[in-house]
Write an enzyme that holds these catalytic residues in place. Structure first.
Site, PDB file in Angstrom:
ATOM      1  N   ASP A 367       0.825  -1.191   0.000  1.00 27.31           N
ATOM      2  CA  ASP A 367       0.000   0.000   0.000  1.00 27.31           C
ATOM      3  C   ASP A 367       0.870   1.256   0.000  1.00 27.31           C
ATOM      4  O   ASP A 367       1.838   1.350   0.762  1.00 27.31           O
ATOM      5  CB  ASP A 367      -0.897  -0.014   1.243  1.00 27.31           C
ATOM      6  CG  ASP A 367      -1.799   1.190   1.345  1.00 27.31           C
ATOM      7  OD1 ASP A 367      -2.657   1.345   0.479  1.00 27.31           O
ATOM      8  OD2 ASP A 367      -1.620   1.978   2.291  1.00 27.31           O
ATOM      9  N   GLU A 403       1.751  -0.460  -5.025  1.00 26.61           N
ATOM     10  CA  GLU A 403       0.845   0.632  -5.359  1.00 26.61           C
ATOM     11  C   GLU A 403       1.763   1.839  -5.513  1.00 26.61           C
ATOM     12  O   GLU A 403       2.216   2.404  -4.511  1.00 26.61           O
ATOM     13  CB  GLU A 403      -0.183   0.867  -4.252  1.00 26.61           C
ATOM     14  CG  GLU A 403      -1.164   1.969  -4.606  1.00 26.61           C
ATOM     15  CD  GLU A 403      -2.131   2.297  -3.481  1.00 26.61           C
ATOM     16  OE1 GLU A 403      -3.277   2.666  -3.784  1.00 26.61           O
ATOM     17  OE2 GLU A 403      -1.744   2.206  -2.309  1.00 26.61           O
TER      18      GLU A 403
END
Length: 726
Positions: A367, A403
């Site tokens: 993330d 990401e």
């Protein structure tokens, strides 16, 4: 002796506490060896550290950790067995101006804890400042009130590390054969009628045969789980009657979230998670974890003190230069982990290795991964974190998905990660959305994304599979909502619809939200099929959002992070209600699985396959059946194109080394609002084509044979896939 019996004995019998052995500095955390447990905690700033053993009744026994090696405080306690609750108290300076926030009144959770139990009670006891003073002036937090947090916080739990893995083996699916399915443990299972009530919302429920069979019917090879590291529900959300449903608020990087276990027994989540992984592996499905190492649940300087802040604040967090009271925030969550610090890097790497070696997971999606690349301020491809991953013999061998952005300056880094990594391709998402909603000047970009985004990945020695292709994900609209709403509708989140992305590149097909208009309903279904077909015939690694295969809606909410309700859960009644769309999805995923021409290992070159040949490995054609010219590419309003993929001589070996030979295909895309006639190219390409998939048909099934030179009408906003049969 059971775990609960041993726990009661330890809590109530003082002679057992007299048996404190030196133990070892490593491994960090609590490690049970079959006879006792070694406890180890890092803190460079501490003057004194106490290990606190907590009974089931909440009684506390404190043990001084007198052994210190290289700032690692440790001891070994014989007879301490799995199920034992524990925490730490760290004595040291409380001087926020210098970056230090030690507070021995706080029972601190183990950063290396492998299981946790209990819950947080958001009272003054969790905070190391006077909340009343801060309410008047947030810049003046006052001195610590020294209220004991025991009874108001979770506790760490000693686990049983032993598990019968049997003949478990990682599927080891190559990227180019991978189809990823992003899912939420609770959301996938909470309403499934085939899962027993007591298993819904749990790891055991996710491993149930009905879920595995569903995934296999979609040709899924990897399930990517939204955060299952132990996380906290934010105080603000609880006050609103909401919860942190997504889980991007972690504090236990080695612990599976215990509320996803089917039994409340302390430590039970570990074995249940392992059993889930084993079940997926038996089905040939890999398990990828969405991990959040960019920040923690402690938030900004007004957040609670639950572990890192009280253990060694300056070592674990990025503090603002010149104002060490505050935290650098590249994530929008209040703090950023200090990935420049050796002990923080060690924690992250130890966590990753633990999940691979002990929990048998097959990869990670990081993330806001750009935050991990910030050595000083700017994002740095050569940061220490990436160096450590590159050389690690364990972590470097699993799937690593970034990401590739954060909210800091220069944080959008699509295409800029090191060669070992794959990336969520945000440019693919945006381009495909724009193409199908009718935006002009996207044809060249669309062609690039369809063929694996070589402009982003080839220069770093990567393959098309480095592009994780997705159009929808947990963050944003579902596929159904993407074609049903122009605007976000997040009122249920309690933030006056100000949260979530406002520029969604969506198109509601003429009406905002639900409608009974049959023409609009039909168009929306066709648009969903267009996007799904595009995703599955694109070079790269496709990712499906859970529920998109059956048209799941979140009623226009594009940020359901706090919606632990039917709004965000899978609606399994859609299996029957939207049976045609599910059948279409299964058909197009099978098409991809069957034909390697859609999942090539190398980038297409557009060059003749052999000397003297005119037919290339790929050819771009106009609807008239002619090769595209520069003028055609420059047409701002070009919305129709055909792609020839030559499968007869793929210049690459298969998994067993044999040469791949596949069928050749013609992909016809028409994003115009009107019908376009496509002419089948001359017989150098094929003499006969058979329709393999037609998005104007609800299930995609269409039986039609066309000859070279024949004209075929492609309706507005549709895709036609033809296979060479002669």
């Amino acid at each position: 002796m059971s775990s609960s019996e041993s726990e009661a004995e330890i809590a109530d019998t003082s002679p057992a506490m007299a048996m404190v052995w030196p133990g070892t500095a490593f491994p960090l955390g609590a490690t049970y060896d079959g006879a006792g447990t070694n406890f180890s905690l890092f803190s460079e700033i501490a003057d004194k550290v106490e290990l606190c053993l907590i009974s089931r009744e909440g009684e506390e026994t404190r043990i001084n950790l007198d052994e210190v090696d290289g700032y690692i405080w440790h001891c070994y306690l014989p007879n301490v067995t799995p199920g034992q609750r524990y925490g730490f108290r760290v004595h040291g300076p409380f001087d926020p101006g210098a970056g230090h926030r030690c507070d021995p009144s706080k029972l601190l959770l183990d950063p290396y804890g492998k299981s946790f139990v209990g819950d947080f009670e958001f009272s003054q006891a969790l905070y190391s400042y006077d909340m009343a003073v801060a309410a008047e002036d947030p810049s003046q937090t006052g001195t610590p009130p020294m209220i004991d947090s025991l009874g108001h916080t979770m506790t760490s739990v000693v686990i049983n590390p032993f598990f019968d893995w049997g003949s478990d083996r990682a599927p080891g699916t190559p990227y180019h054969e991978t189809v990823i399915y992003e899912a939420h443990v609770k959301g996938m299972t909470q309403t499934h009628p085939g899962i027993p009530q007591e298993l819904r919302g749990t790891y055991a429920g996710l491993a149930h045969p009905v879920i595995i069979d569903h995934l296999k019917s979609l040709s899924v090879t990897a399930i990517e789980l939204m955060p299952i590291h132990q996380f906290m529900h934010d105080h603000r959300l609880l006050d609103l009657g909401l919860r942190n449903y997504w889980g991007y608020n972690t504090f236990g990087f080695l612990a599976p979230h215990y509320q996803y276990a089917s039994t409340p027994k302390p430590g039970a989540a570990v074995a249940e998670f392992k059993a889930m992984v084993r079940a997926f592996h038996e089905a040939g499905i890999e398990v990828i974890l969405d991990v959040v190492y960019n920040h923690t649940a402690e938030g900004n300087h007004l957040g609670p003190t639950i572990n890192f802040r009280g253990i060694d604040n300056a070592a674990y967090y990025r503090l603002v230069d010149g104002d060490l009271r505050h935290y650098k925030d590249f994530t929008g969550t209040g703090n950023s982990l200090n990935v420049r610090g050796p002990h923080t890097l060690q924690l992250i790497m130890d966590s990753l290795r633990y999940w691979v070696l002990e929990m048998h997971v097959d990869g990670f999606r990081f993330d806001l991964a750009a935050t991990l690349a910030r050595e000083f301020y700017d994002v740095d491809r050569l940061s220490a974190f990436f160096d450590l991953v590159q050389q690690d013999p364990v972590v470097s061998q699993v799937k690593l998905i970034a990401e590739p952005w954060d909210i800091g300056e220069g944080g959008y880094q699509v295409g800029n990660f090191p060669g070992l990594w794959t990336e969520w391709n945000g440019k693919y998402r945006d381009t495909v959305r724009d193409y199908w909603r009718g935006e002009p000047a996207t044809l060249g970009e669309f062609a690039s994304r369809l063929t694996g985004s070589s402009d982003l990945y080839e220069a770093t020695g990567r393959r098309p599979s480095a592009s994780i292709n997705f159009v929808t994900a947990h963050d944003g609209f579902t596929l159904n909502d993407l074609v049903s709403y122009n605007e976000k509708h997040n009122e249920a989140n309690g933030e006056d619809n100000k949260d979530g992305e406002s520029h969604n590149r969506s198109w509601n097909c003429g009406v905002e939200g639900p409608t009974d208009d049959p023409d609009i309903v039909a168009l929306r279904c066709q648009q969903m099929r267009n996007i799904m077909a595009t995703l599955m015939v694109s070079q790269g690694t496709p990712m499906l959002l859970h529920g998109d295969e059956m048209g799941r809606s979140q009623q226009g909410n594009n940020n359901v992070y706090c919606q632990d309700s039917a709004l965000s859960w899978m609606d399994w009644s859609l299996v029957e209600k939207n049976a045609d769309h599910l059948a279409f999805t299964r058909k197009v995923t099978r098409l991809r699985r069957k034909h390697p021409v859609f999942r090539r290992r190398r980038f297409l070159k557009g060059q003749p396959i052999r000397s003297g040949a005119e037919v290339r490995d790929i050819a771009w054609l106009t609807p008239a059946g002619q090769e595209m010219t520069e003028q055609d590419w420059d047409n701002d309003f070009g919305k129709s194109i055909a792609v020839f993929l030559n499968g007869r001589a793929l210049p690459e070996p298969g998994r067993r080394g044999e040469r791949i030979v596949d069928d050749s295909f013609l992909l016809c895309f028409n994003a115009h609002e009107h019908e376009v006639n496509f002419v089948m190219p001359h017989d150098d390409y094929a003499q006969e084509w058979t329709v393999e998939l037609d998005t104007t048909v609800p299930t995609g099934v269409a039986e039609r044979v066309v000859k070279d030179g024949e004209e075929i009408a492609l309706p507005a906003r549709s895709v036609l896939i033809l296979r060479k049969t002669l």
